[in-house]
Design an enzyme around this catalytic site. Structure first.
Site, PDB file in Angstrom:
ATOM      1  N   HIS A 145      -1.003   4.603   7.170  1.00 58.30           N
ATOM      2  CA  HIS A 145      -0.343   5.193   6.007  1.00 58.30           C
ATOM      3  C   HIS A 145      -0.037   6.670   6.247  1.00 58.30           C
ATOM      4  O   HIS A 145      -0.566   7.273   7.182  1.00 58.30           O
ATOM      5  CB  HIS A 145      -1.229   5.032   4.767  1.00 58.30           C
ATOM      6  CG  HIS A 145      -1.695   3.632   4.542  1.00 58.30           C
ATOM      7  ND1 HIS A 145      -2.932   3.178   4.970  1.00 58.30           N
ATOM      8  CD2 HIS A 145      -1.074   2.565   3.972  1.00 58.30           C
ATOM      9  CE1 HIS A 145      -3.063   1.899   4.649  1.00 58.30           C
ATOM     10  NE2 HIS A 145      -1.951   1.495   4.055  1.00 58.30           N
TER      11      HIS A 145
ATOM     12  N   SER B 137       0.804  -1.223   0.000  1.00 57.74           N
ATOM     13  CA  SER B 137       0.000   0.000   0.000  1.00 57.74           C
ATOM     14  C   SER B 137       0.833   1.268   0.000  1.00 57.74           C
ATOM     15  O   SER B 137       0.319   2.341  -0.340  1.00 57.74           O
ATOM     16  CB  SER B 137      -0.946   0.013   1.204  1.00 57.74           C
ATOM     17  OG  SER B 137      -0.221  -0.079   2.420  1.00 57.74           O
TER      18      SER B 137
ATOM     19  N   ASP C 152      -4.144   7.655   8.338  1.00 57.41           N
ATOM     20  CA  ASP C 152      -5.264   6.839   8.808  1.00 57.41           C
ATOM     21  C   ASP C 152      -4.894   5.785   9.841  1.00 57.41           C
ATOM     22  O   ASP C 152      -5.657   4.869  10.096  1.00 57.41           O
ATOM     23  CB  ASP C 152      -5.921   6.141   7.614  1.00 57.41           C
ATOM     24  CG  ASP C 152      -4.943   5.247   6.856  1.00 57.41           C
ATOM     25  OD1 ASP C 152      -3.772   5.144   7.272  1.00 57.41           O
ATOM     26  OD2 ASP C 152      -5.364   4.639   5.847  1.00 57.41           O
TER      27      ASP C 152
END
Length: 391
Positions: A345, A37, A342
Site C-alpha cells: 500500500h 484496501s 508496507d
C-alpha cells in the site's frame, strides 16, 4: 534549476487555475464507495477483526484507524476536497457511526469476482453491492418512521444525487498470477469485468446515476510483487517494476475504459467518469524525486533493507524470529520520503500526491474542471514551497 522550474510551474498553474474553474461537477452531498484496501477506511478490521495494528495510522490519526497506510487514503483526501467528513465503514457499528454523507463498503483484500476459501476478504464486489442495497432499503424504512434520523442517515433524494465511487480489481489480477500464466491472467479480464458490469447495472437500476471509476494502479511496482516475481532483469522494466503484472494492469484498464464508454451509451442519464490512477502512480514512481520523494519502490515499513525493504515472512509492525534472530518490521524515519508504506500500500504522502493529480481533472475521461483549492495550505503544498526555497 530544472526541478525548481518544474515546481514553480506547478505552483503557478495552481494559482492561475483557482479563479477560473468551477467545482460544480465535483460537488455531491453523499458518497458511496466500493473497493479494496486502497479505499478501506476500516471495513475489514471491523468485519473479520483483521489485524491492522500499529504503526498503521501513525502519521495522521496517531493510532490505527483500520486503514492500510500510515495515514490518510486517496478517498480521505477526496472527501476533504468535497468538504465532507471521512466515510464510516458499513461494517463498523461501534461508536454510533454517522452515514448522513455516505458509507464505505470497501474492504481490504476484496475482489470483483466472488470470494473463495483462499480470499482475504469474503466481501467481494457483488457482496458489497448487495450490502448497499440492504443499507438503502433499511435507511428508507427508518426514515419513513422517524424523520429525525436524517441527522444520521442519507435522505432518499441523496441516494440519486450521490457519487458512487469504485476502486477495485487489483486483487483479482494479483491473486491470479499465483496460479496462472500471464496469458491466462489476460484471458480472465473479460470475466472479471463482466462481474463488475453486473454490479454497476444493479446500482443503476436502483437509482444510482453518478459513477466515479478508478482504474487499477501499476501492480508490478509493489515491493511484494517485485520480491516474489523478479527473476533477472528481463522480467523488470526500466523502473524496476515487474513487466507481466503491469501489462495485465494496462490490459485491464483498457477494457475497463471501453466498458465505461459502453455504460454511457447503455445507461441513459448516467454520468460515468473514468479516472486513470495507473498513469498518476506510474508517473510518481518514475519521477519520484521531482515530487519530493526519495524511495519509489522500497517499503517504508518492512524488513530487509534496501532496495525493497520487504520480506514476505514478516509484515509491517510484526516481531518474529527470522534466521535465529528476533527482528521487528519497523517504519522508516520519514514516511514522506517513501511512496510505498508496507510493500502493498501507499504512504499518506503518496496518497496525497495522487489525490492532487486526480483533482486537476487531467486524468479523467471525460475531462473535468475541478477546484484544487484544498491543495493550498496542505502538507503537499508546503513541501513544494520548501523545495523551491531550498533550491
Amino acid at each position: 534549476m530544472a526541478l525548481k522550474a518544474f515546481i514553480c510551474h506547478i505552483l503557478a498553474i495552481t494559482f492561475l487555475v483557482l479563479p477560473i474553474v468551477s467545482s460544480a461537477n465535483f460537488s455531491f452531498p453523499t458518497i458511496f464507495n466500493f473497493g479494496d484496501s486502497n479505499s478501506d477506511t476500516g471495513g475489514l478490521a471491523a468485519g473479520i477483526a483483521f489485524p491492522v495494528g500499529p504503526p498503521n495510522g501513525q502519521t495522521y490519526f496517531l493510532k490505527p484507524s483500520g486503514r492500510f497506510s500510515d495515514g490518510r487514503l486517496i478517498i480521505d483526501f477526496l472527501m476533504n476536497a468535497l468538504d465532507l467528513p471521512f466515510l464510516n465503514p458499513y461494517l463498523d457499528s461501534v461508536g454510533a457511526p454517522n452515514f448522513q454523507n455516505g458509507c464505505n463498503f470497501a474492504t481490504g483484500g476484496s475482489t470483483i469476482l466472488p470470494a473463495n476459501a483462499a480470499s482475504t476478504s469474503p466481501f467481494s464486489f457483488g457482496i458489497q453491492v448487495a450490502q448497499f442495497v440492504k443499507f438503502k432499503t433499511r435507511v428508507l424504512e427508518l426514515l419513513a418512521k422517524e424523520k429525525k434520523l436524517q441527522e444520521y442517515l442519507p435522505s432518499e433524494e441523496s441516494f440519486q444525487q450521490a457519487l458512487y465511487m469504485f476502486d477495485v480489481g487489483q486483487n483479482d489480477l494479483d491473486g491470479a498470477f499465483y496460479s496462472k500464466s500471464e496469458d491466462q491472467v489476460l484471458a480472465l479480464i473479460p470475466i472479471i469485468l463482466t462481474e463488475f458490469e453486473t454490479g454497476i447495472k444493479k446500482l443503476y437500476t436502483g437509482g444510482a446515476r453518478n459513477f466515479w471509476i478508478h482504474n487499477t494502479g501499476p501492480l508490478g511496482c509493489l515491493p511484494r510483487i517485485i520480491a516474489k516475481f523478479e527473476n533477472g532483469s528481463s522480467k523488470l522494466d526500466q523502473f524496476g517494476c515487474v513487466t507481466s503484472h503491469n501489462n495485465a494492469a494496462n490490459q485491464f484498464n483498457m477494457q475497463l475504459h471501453d466498458l465505461c464508454t459502453k455504460f454511457r451509451v447503455q445507461l441513459p442519464g448516467a454520468n460515468v467518469t473514468y479516472v486513470d490512477i495507473f498513469s498518476i502512480k506510474l508517473d510518481l514512481i518514475s519521477n519520484y524525486s521531482l515530487y519530493g520523494f526519495k524511495q519509489p519502490l522500497a517499503a517504508c515499513c518492512g524488513y530487509g533493507g534496501l532496495p525493497l525493504n520487504f520480506d514476505n515472512r514478516i509484515a509491517c509492525g510484526q516481531t518474529k524470529i527470522l534466521n535465529g534472530s528476533l527482528v521487528t518490521a519497523i517504519p522508516c524515519n520519514n514516511t514522506a520520503e517513501y511512496v510505498n508504506w508496507d510493500g502493498n500500500h501507499y504512504t499518506e504522502a503518496a496518497n496525497e500526491y495522487v489525490s492532487s493529480q486526480i483533482l486537476t481533472g487531467n486524468y479523467s475521461d471525460p475531462p473535468l474542471l475541478l477546484v484544487n483549492a484544498y491543495l493550498i495550505g496542505s502538507e503537499l503544498f508546503d513541501r513544494l514551497k520548501k523545495n523551491v526555497v531550498r533550491l
